[in-house]
Design a protein around this motif. Structure first.
Motif, PDB file in Angstrom:
ATOM      1  N   ASN A  69      30.217  36.243  63.930  1.00 22.26           N
ATOM      2  CA  ASN A  69      29.151  35.888  64.868  1.00 22.26           C
ATOM      3  C   ASN A  69      29.487  36.309  66.290  1.00 22.26           C
ATOM      4  O   ASN A  69      28.603  36.750  67.033  1.00 22.26           O
ATOM      5  CB  ASN A  69      28.849  34.389  64.813  1.00 22.26           C
ATOM      6  N   LEU A  70      30.733  36.165  66.681  1.00 26.50           N
ATOM      7  CA  LEU A  70      31.133  36.613  68.007  1.00 26.50           C
ATOM      8  C   LEU A  70      30.992  38.131  68.119  1.00 26.50           C
ATOM      9  O   LEU A  70      30.503  38.649  69.126  1.00 26.50           O
ATOM     10  CB  LEU A  70      32.567  36.185  68.315  1.00 26.50           C
ATOM     11  N   ALA A  71      31.393  38.843  67.082  1.00 19.56           N
ATOM     12  CA  ALA A  71      31.273  40.305  67.084  1.00 19.56           C
ATOM     13  C   ALA A  71      29.802  40.716  67.200  1.00 19.56           C
ATOM     14  O   ALA A  71      29.466  41.646  67.943  1.00 19.56           O
ATOM     15  CB  ALA A  71      31.897  40.886  65.824  1.00 19.56           C
ATOM     16  N   LYS A  72      28.934  40.005  66.495  1.00 23.76           N
ATOM     17  CA  LYS A  72      27.503  40.310  66.560  1.00 23.76           C
ATOM     18  C   LYS A  72      26.978  40.082  67.982  1.00 23.76           C
ATOM     19  O   LYS A  72      26.203  40.887  68.507  1.00 23.76           O
ATOM     20  CB  LYS A  72      26.744  39.425  65.575  1.00 23.76           C
ATOM     21  N   PHE A  73      27.422  39.004  68.621  1.00 21.62           N
ATOM     22  CA  PHE A  73      27.015  38.722  69.999  1.00 21.62           C
ATOM     23  C   PHE A  73      27.486  39.834  70.933  1.00 21.62           C
ATOM     24  O   PHE A  73      26.733  40.286  71.792  1.00 21.62           O
ATOM     25  CB  PHE A  73      27.588  37.372  70.453  1.00 21.62           C
ATOM     26  N   ILE A  74      28.722  40.280  70.745  1.00 22.47           N
ATOM     27  CA  ILE A  74      29.263  41.356  71.586  1.00 22.47           C
ATOM     28  C   ILE A  74      28.426  42.624  71.433  1.00 22.47           C
ATOM     29  O   ILE A  74      28.077  43.285  72.415  1.00 22.47           O
ATOM     30  CB  ILE A  74      30.747  41.625  71.230  1.00 22.47           C
ATOM     31  N   GLU A  75      28.074  42.941  70.195  1.00 26.72           N
ATOM     32  CA  GLU A  75      27.274  44.137  69.954  1.00 26.72           C
ATOM     33  C   GLU A  75      25.851  43.996  70.514  1.00 26.72           C
ATOM     34  O   GLU A  75      25.331  44.931  71.118  1.00 26.72           O
ATOM     35  CB  GLU A  75      27.218  44.432  68.456  1.00 26.72           C
ATOM     36  N   MET A  76      25.240  42.856  70.340  1.00 25.62           N
ATOM     37  CA  MET A  76      23.864  42.647  70.797  1.00 25.62           C
ATOM     38  C   MET A  76      23.740  42.668  72.310  1.00 25.62           C
ATOM     39  O   MET A  76      22.724  43.077  72.861  1.00 25.62           O
ATOM     40  CB  MET A  76      23.308  41.309  70.246  1.00 25.62           C
ATOM     41  N   THR A  77      24.785  42.226  72.985  1.00 26.09           N
ATOM     42  CA  THR A  77      24.729  42.154  74.452  1.00 26.09           C
ATOM     43  C   THR A  77      25.388  43.344  75.117  1.00 26.09           C
ATOM     44  O   THR A  77      25.515  43.375  76.343  1.00 26.09           O
ATOM     45  CB  THR A  77      25.396  40.855  74.951  1.00 26.09           C
ATOM     46  N   ASP A  78      25.792  44.324  74.316  1.00 25.82           N
ATOM     47  CA  ASP A  78      26.492  45.510  74.837  1.00 25.82           C
ATOM     48  C   ASP A  78      27.670  45.111  75.726  1.00 25.82           C
ATOM     49  O   ASP A  78      27.933  45.729  76.770  1.00 25.82           O
ATOM     50  CB  ASP A  78      25.537  46.421  75.624  1.00 25.82           C
ATOM     51  N   SER A  79      28.354  44.058  75.301  1.00 25.99           N
ATOM     52  CA  SER A  79      29.518  43.584  76.062  1.00 25.99           C
ATOM     53  C   SER A  79      30.710  44.486  75.837  1.00 25.99           C
ATOM     54  O   SER A  79      30.763  45.239  74.856  1.00 25.99           O
ATOM     55  CB  SER A  79      29.879  42.154  75.637  1.00 25.99           C
ATOM     56  N   ARG A  80      31.676  44.380  76.737  1.00 24.20           N
ATOM     57  CA  ARG A  80      32.903  45.151  76.594  1.00 24.20           C
ATOM     58  C   ARG A  80      34.049  44.197  76.348  1.00 24.20           C
ATOM     59  O   ARG A  80      34.104  43.092  76.895  1.00 24.20           O
ATOM     60  CB  ARG A  80      33.190  45.948  77.861  1.00 24.20           C
ATOM     61  N   ILE A  81      34.997  44.614  75.556  1.00 25.55           N
ATOM     62  CA  ILE A  81      36.212  43.823  75.293  1.00 25.55           C
ATOM     63  C   ILE A  81      37.266  44.336  76.246  1.00 25.55           C
ATOM     64  O   ILE A  81      37.588  45.521  76.258  1.00 25.55           O
ATOM     65  CB  ILE A  81      36.671  44.004  73.838  1.00 25.55           C
ATOM     66  N   THR A  82      37.768  43.462  77.100  1.00 28.34           N
ATOM     67  CA  THR A  82      38.779  43.899  78.081  1.00 28.34           C
ATOM     68  C   THR A  82      40.090  43.193  77.842  1.00 28.34           C
ATOM     69  O   THR A  82      40.187  42.187  77.243  1.00 28.34           O
ATOM     70  CB  THR A  82      38.313  43.630  79.515  1.00 28.34           C
TER      71      THR A  82
END
Length: 82
Positions: A69-82
């Motif tokens: 679910n966290l991965a899906k949120f990251i993808e949906m919001t075009d977030s970056r992993i830093t």
């Protein structure tokens, strides 16, 4: 937690709970005697903390494996992993 040889063995992973219960051990034993007519000894033990491996600088695939679910949120919001 177990009961053997008139001893109640209780384990906790909380150091605060361990400390508070241990401080009142005699009173707890007295309650068992007064209310249940049982002369028992109580033993408290700290449960060993579980060691959790963490991944430093996880990839999106690592996150998907651990928390889809966290991965899906990251993808949906075009977030970056830093």
């Amino acid at each position: 937690n177990r009961f053997e040889n008139n001893g109640l063995h209780l384990t906790t992973s909380s150091s605060i709970a361990f400390s508070k219960l241990h401080d009142h051990k005699n009173q707890i034993e007295e309650i068992f005697f007064k209310h249940f007519n049982l002369k028992i000894k109580i033993y408290f033990e700290m449960q060993k903390a579980e060691i959790v491996d963490t991944i430093k600088n996880p990839s999106l695939q690592d996150i998907k494996n651990e928390s889809p679910n966290l991965a899906k949120f990251i993808e949906m919001t075009d977030s970056r992993i830093t």
